[in-house]
Design a protein around this motif. Structure first.
Motif, PDB file in Angstrom:
ATOM      1  N   MET A  63       0.940  -1.224   0.099  1.00  0.00           N
ATOM      2  CA  MET A  63       0.152  -0.017   0.083  1.00  0.00           C
ATOM      3  C   MET A  63       0.904   1.314  -0.080  1.00  0.00           C
ATOM      4  SD  MET A  63      -2.974  -1.138   2.613  1.00  0.00           S
ATOM      5  CE  MET A  63      -2.644  -2.734   3.312  1.00  0.00           C
ATOM      6  N   TYR A  64       2.002   1.180   0.647  1.00  0.00           N
ATOM      7  CA  TYR A  64       2.834   2.304   0.820  1.00  0.00           C
ATOM      8  C   TYR A  64       3.463   2.546  -0.597  1.00  0.00           C
ATOM      9  CZ  TYR A  64       2.305   2.482   5.984  1.00  0.00           C
ATOM     10  OH  TYR A  64       2.230   2.550   7.212  1.00  0.00           O
ATOM     11  N   LEU A  65       3.842   1.527  -1.276  1.00  0.00           N
ATOM     12  CA  LEU A  65       4.485   1.456  -2.649  1.00  0.00           C
ATOM     13  C   LEU A  65       3.610   2.198  -3.489  1.00  0.00           C
ATOM     14  CD1 LEU A  65       6.772  -1.326  -2.989  1.00  0.00           C
ATOM     15  CD2 LEU A  65       7.361   0.912  -2.301  1.00  0.00           C
ATOM     16  N   LEU A  66       2.299   1.777  -3.390  1.00  0.00           N
ATOM     17  CA  LEU A  66       1.272   2.108  -4.432  1.00  0.00           C
ATOM     18  C   LEU A  66       0.855   3.667  -4.097  1.00  0.00           C
ATOM     19  CD1 LEU A  66      -1.120  -0.987  -4.679  1.00  0.00           C
ATOM     20  CD2 LEU A  66       0.740  -0.428  -6.079  1.00  0.00           C
ATOM     21  N   ALA A  67       0.553   4.055  -2.892  1.00  0.00           N
ATOM     22  CA  ALA A  67       0.022   5.292  -2.552  1.00  0.00           C
ATOM     23  C   ALA A  67       0.421   6.615  -3.587  1.00  0.00           C
ATOM     24  CB  ALA A  67       0.284   5.577  -1.053  1.00  0.00           C
ATOM     25  N   PRO A  68       1.953   6.796  -3.820  1.00  0.00           N
ATOM     26  CA  PRO A  68       2.464   7.915  -4.246  1.00  0.00           C
ATOM     27  C   PRO A  68       1.816   8.096  -5.689  1.00  0.00           C
ATOM     28  CG  PRO A  68       4.362   6.963  -3.141  1.00  0.00           C
ATOM     29  CD  PRO A  68       2.934   6.002  -3.007  1.00  0.00           C
ATOM     30  N   PHE A  69       1.614   7.012  -6.394  1.00  0.00           N
ATOM     31  CA  PHE A  69       1.128   6.883  -7.718  1.00  0.00           C
ATOM     32  C   PHE A  69      -0.563   6.951  -7.943  1.00  0.00           C
ATOM     33  CE2 PHE A  69       5.024   4.519  -7.694  1.00  0.00           C
ATOM     34  CZ  PHE A  69       5.866   5.074  -8.434  1.00  0.00           C
ATOM     35  N   GLN A  70      -1.045   7.057  -6.554  1.00  0.00           N
ATOM     36  CA  GLN A  70      -2.583   7.491  -6.544  1.00  0.00           C
ATOM     37  C   GLN A  70      -2.660   8.644  -6.296  1.00  0.00           C
ATOM     38  OE1 GLN A  70      -4.892   5.108  -7.000  1.00  0.00           O
ATOM     39  NE2 GLN A  70      -3.482   3.534  -7.534  1.00  0.00           N
ATOM     40  N   ALA A  71      -1.580   9.499  -6.055  1.00  0.00           N
ATOM     41  CA  ALA A  71      -1.714  10.970  -5.421  1.00  0.00           C
ATOM     42  C   ALA A  71      -2.527  11.885  -6.441  1.00  0.00           C
ATOM     43  CB  ALA A  71      -0.353  11.537  -5.323  1.00  0.00           C
ATOM     44  N   TRP A  72      -2.279  11.806  -7.898  1.00  0.00           N
ATOM     45  CA  TRP A  72      -2.839  12.646  -8.834  1.00  0.00           C
ATOM     46  C   TRP A  72      -4.255  11.876  -9.561  1.00  0.00           C
ATOM     47  CZ3 TRP A  72       2.004  10.550  -9.390  1.00  0.00           C
ATOM     48  CH2 TRP A  72       2.393   9.375 -10.170  1.00  0.00           C
TER      49      TRP A  72
END
Length: 204
Positions: A63-72
């Motif tokens: 989840m932590y790795l995926l989160a930055p790519f969900q930001a936009w």
């Protein structure tokens, strides 16, 4: 040289097999239950929800790795999440080459990487934003480090694998076997495993 060309070709094949069809099930909600549990939580983290997932069927590292790519993204993006997992999957193919090469030589490394590149279950799960394929990356890296005699780093990798999916804890068994008799190095490796897990799944 030949080995580098073969390595690049196998990675390209692995990526191609996984990218084709990655956007399946859109726009309908035909995702796996695990994707529906993981991706929205990663999106929520990136949109002010904090780092505590309040859900521990799986550890938190993916989840932590995926989160930055969900930001936009204005809503949870399964495609963005799956692309991150495909990158980890290609990494697992590369790590399989490394493991095979360290254990049995370059030819074995090429065979190992080629097998993982085309293995149907690995290909299928590489197109899902779930924990299974990231775990295979952690396992291959940890075992390659063990075979190389790098006990402390192997412990670190085992803890990271465990933080992708709990069965990574079984990597502590070969770690103990490799480190048997080297008690100080084994202790450092075990502490590193625990520290890596706690750092990457801190709310567990």
């Amino acid at each position: 040289g030949g080995p580098k060309v073969a390595f690049a070709a196998i990675l390209a094949l692995a990526a191609a097999l996984r990218i084709v069809g990655v956007n399946y099930a859109h726009p309908f909600a035909l995702f796996s239950p695990d994707e529906q549990s993981i991706v929205p939580r990663a999106w929520h983290m990136a949109h002010g929800g904090g780092l505590d997932p309040h859900w521990f069927d799986y550890p938190t590292l993916l989840m932590y790795l995926l989160a930055p790519f969900q930001a936009w993204e204005s809503e949870p993006s399964y495609l963005a999440a799956r692309i991150v997992v495909i990158v980890l999957a290609v990494g697992a193919v590369a790590a399989s080459w490394w493991l095979g090469s360290r254990a049995y030589g370059g030819a074995a490394g090429a065979v190992a990487a080629a097998m993982v590149a085309v293995e149907t279950t690995h290909v299928a799960y590489s197109r899902m934003a779930v924990t299974d394929v990231p775990l295979t990356l952690g396992v291959a890296v940890a075992l390659a480090l063990m075979v190389s005699g790098r006990i402390e780093l192997a412990g670190l990798a085992a803890g990271i694998a465990m933080s992708f999916k709990y069965p990574g804890i079984f990597l502590l068994v070969p770690l103990v076997v490799v480190g048997w008799g080297q008690w100080r190095r084994l202790a450092i490796g075990l502490v590193a495993a625990a520290a890596a897990f706690c750092a990457t799944s801190p709310y567990f």
